[in-house]
Design a protein around this motif. Structure first.
Motif, PDB file in Angstrom:
ATOM      1  N   GLN A  77     -15.994 -47.119  13.621  1.00  0.00           N
ATOM      2  CA  GLN A  77     -14.777 -46.601  13.009  1.00  0.00           C
ATOM      3  C   GLN A  77     -14.459 -47.424  11.770  1.00  0.00           C
ATOM      4  OE1 GLN A  77     -11.526 -46.207  15.733  1.00  0.00           O
ATOM      5  NE2 GLN A  77     -10.265 -45.050  14.296  1.00  0.00           N
ATOM      6  N   ALA A  78     -14.125 -46.722  10.673  1.00  0.00           N
ATOM      7  CA  ALA A  78     -13.820 -47.388   9.409  1.00  0.00           C
ATOM      8  C   ALA A  78     -12.347 -47.227   9.080  1.00  0.00           C
ATOM      9  CB  ALA A  78     -14.673 -46.804   8.280  1.00  0.00           C
ATOM     10  N   ASN A  79     -11.841 -48.154   8.277  1.00  0.00           N
ATOM     11  CA  ASN A  79     -10.457 -48.112   7.783  1.00  0.00           C
ATOM     12  C   ASN A  79      -9.434 -48.071   8.913  1.00  0.00           C
ATOM     13  OD1 ASN A  79     -11.481 -48.031   5.135  1.00  0.00           O
ATOM     14  ND2 ASN A  79     -11.639 -45.806   5.206  1.00  0.00           N
ATOM     15  N   ARG A  85      -9.832 -52.370   3.720  1.00  0.00           N
ATOM     16  CA  ARG A  85     -10.933 -51.581   4.264  1.00  0.00           C
ATOM     17  C   ARG A  85     -11.738 -52.420   5.251  1.00  0.00           C
ATOM     18  NH1 ARG A  85     -13.208 -48.742  -1.305  1.00  0.00           N
ATOM     19  NH2 ARG A  85     -11.331 -47.505  -1.776  1.00  0.00           N
ATOM     20  N   ASP A  86     -11.971 -51.881   6.402  1.00  0.00           N
ATOM     21  CA  ASP A  86     -12.755 -52.608   7.389  1.00  0.00           C
ATOM     22  C   ASP A  86     -13.594 -51.620   8.178  1.00  0.00           C
ATOM     23  OD1 ASP A  86     -10.807 -51.338   8.835  1.00  0.00           O
ATOM     24  OD2 ASP A  86     -10.406 -53.017  10.178  1.00  0.00           O
ATOM     25  N   ARG A  87     -14.547 -52.151   8.906  1.00  0.00           N
ATOM     26  CA  ARG A  87     -15.419 -51.360   9.773  1.00  0.00           C
ATOM     27  C   ARG A  87     -15.507 -52.069  11.111  1.00  0.00           C
ATOM     28  NH1 ARG A  87     -17.611 -51.352   4.696  1.00  0.00           N
ATOM     29  NH2 ARG A  87     -18.116 -49.317   3.777  1.00  0.00           N
ATOM     30  N   PRO A 146     -21.582 -53.078   5.829  1.00  0.00           N
ATOM     31  CA  PRO A 146     -22.264 -51.779   5.747  1.00  0.00           C
ATOM     32  C   PRO A 146     -23.750 -51.896   6.073  1.00  0.00           C
ATOM     33  CG  PRO A 146     -20.792 -52.078   3.870  1.00  0.00           C
ATOM     34  CD  PRO A 146     -20.812 -53.389   4.605  1.00  0.00           C
ATOM     35  N   GLN A 195     -19.465 -43.033   5.275  1.00  0.00           N
ATOM     36  CA  GLN A 195     -18.670 -43.513   6.405  1.00  0.00           C
ATOM     37  C   GLN A 195     -18.680 -42.497   7.542  1.00  0.00           C
ATOM     38  OE1 GLN A 195     -14.756 -44.594   5.093  1.00  0.00           O
ATOM     39  NE2 GLN A 195     -15.439 -46.444   4.040  1.00  0.00           N
ATOM     40  N   GLU A 199     -20.275 -43.096  11.296  1.00  0.00           N
ATOM     41  CA  GLU A 199     -19.447 -42.964  12.494  1.00  0.00           C
ATOM     42  C   GLU A 199     -19.971 -41.892  13.436  1.00  0.00           C
ATOM     43  OE1 GLU A 199     -15.401 -42.345  11.365  1.00  0.00           O
ATOM     44  OE2 GLU A 199     -15.330 -44.129  10.091  1.00  0.00           O
TER      45      GLU A 199
END
Length: 221
Positions: A77-79, A85-87, A146, A195, A199
């Protein structure tokens, strides 16, 4: 109960989280019906069978009581943090025990060693830094760069390289053409698609002879 544990029956419970009706009964039922952590099968390649949850006698498994740590990435899951911004990779612990700072190996990256300096626990929309130990059956969130994590990856310790059976991929049911109408947004457009692909939300198909239009295929949206 045996059919439930084999995946042949699914209990149906009714309630409302908005009005807090039946929530405690749901949690109590999950506690009473849920099984303890079970042995997990290692990747059998093209011979893997995802039609049932049963393990055949020929499959090599990892006992959850094993002293060596192993975990399976089942969701990305991103953001998740609106401040930056993170993952986050959601990892289910399959054996051993986990703590922040643990040095693990990455099976897809040919045993590359990673130091998990940050780990989080999640409860709904709330996240907190992991303190202490986590054990088989627990789920921890691990921030990653990433390309470092993908759905189906296995993290482990020990000298033997292992990889758990992958999550099956289903045929898409909904198709949509995505075209970027603004050339200045090309980089952001591709990053957003990347992204979604990471996911596991969509599958991508590029038309032959067309370098500009992408046709992501979404399953079951």
């Amino acid at each position: 109960m045996e059919k439930l544990l084999r995946g042949e029956q699914t209990p149906v419970l009714f309630g409302s989280a908005m009005t807090n009706f039946g929530v405690q009964l749901l949690l109590d039922t999950l506690m009473s019906l849920g099984s303890p952590p079970l042995a997990r099968a290692l990747d059998a390649g093209d011979d893997a069978d995802f039609t049932s949850g049963e393990l055949s006698g020929d499959e090599e498994t990892v006992d959850p009581a094993s002293s060596e740590f192993s975990g399976f990435v089942f969701k990305l899951q991103a953001n998740t943090d609106p401040k930056h911004r993170d993952r986050i990779a959601y990892v289910r612990i399959c054996s051993g025990r986990f703590e922040k700072g643990l040095k693990v190996k990455h099976s897809r990256l040919r045993g590359q060693q990673l130091t998990i300096s940050q780990a989080q626990t999640m409860l709904g929309a709330d996240r907190s830094t992991l303190e202490g130990w986590s054990y088989p059956g627990d789920v921890v969130g691990i921030p990653f760069s990433p390309g470092q994590m993908a759905i189906g990856d296995t993290l482990y310790t020990g000298s033997k390289r292992i990889s758990y059976s992958k999550i099956p991929s289903f045929s898409p049911e909904i198709f949509a053409r995505c075209i970027n109408p603004t050339p200045s947004k090309y980089k952001s457009f591709n990053k957003g698609l990347e992204q979604l692909l990471n996911e596991g939300a969509v599958q991508q198909l590029v038309e032959r002879g067309d370098t500009g239009a992408l046709l992501p295929r979404s399953c079951g949206a």
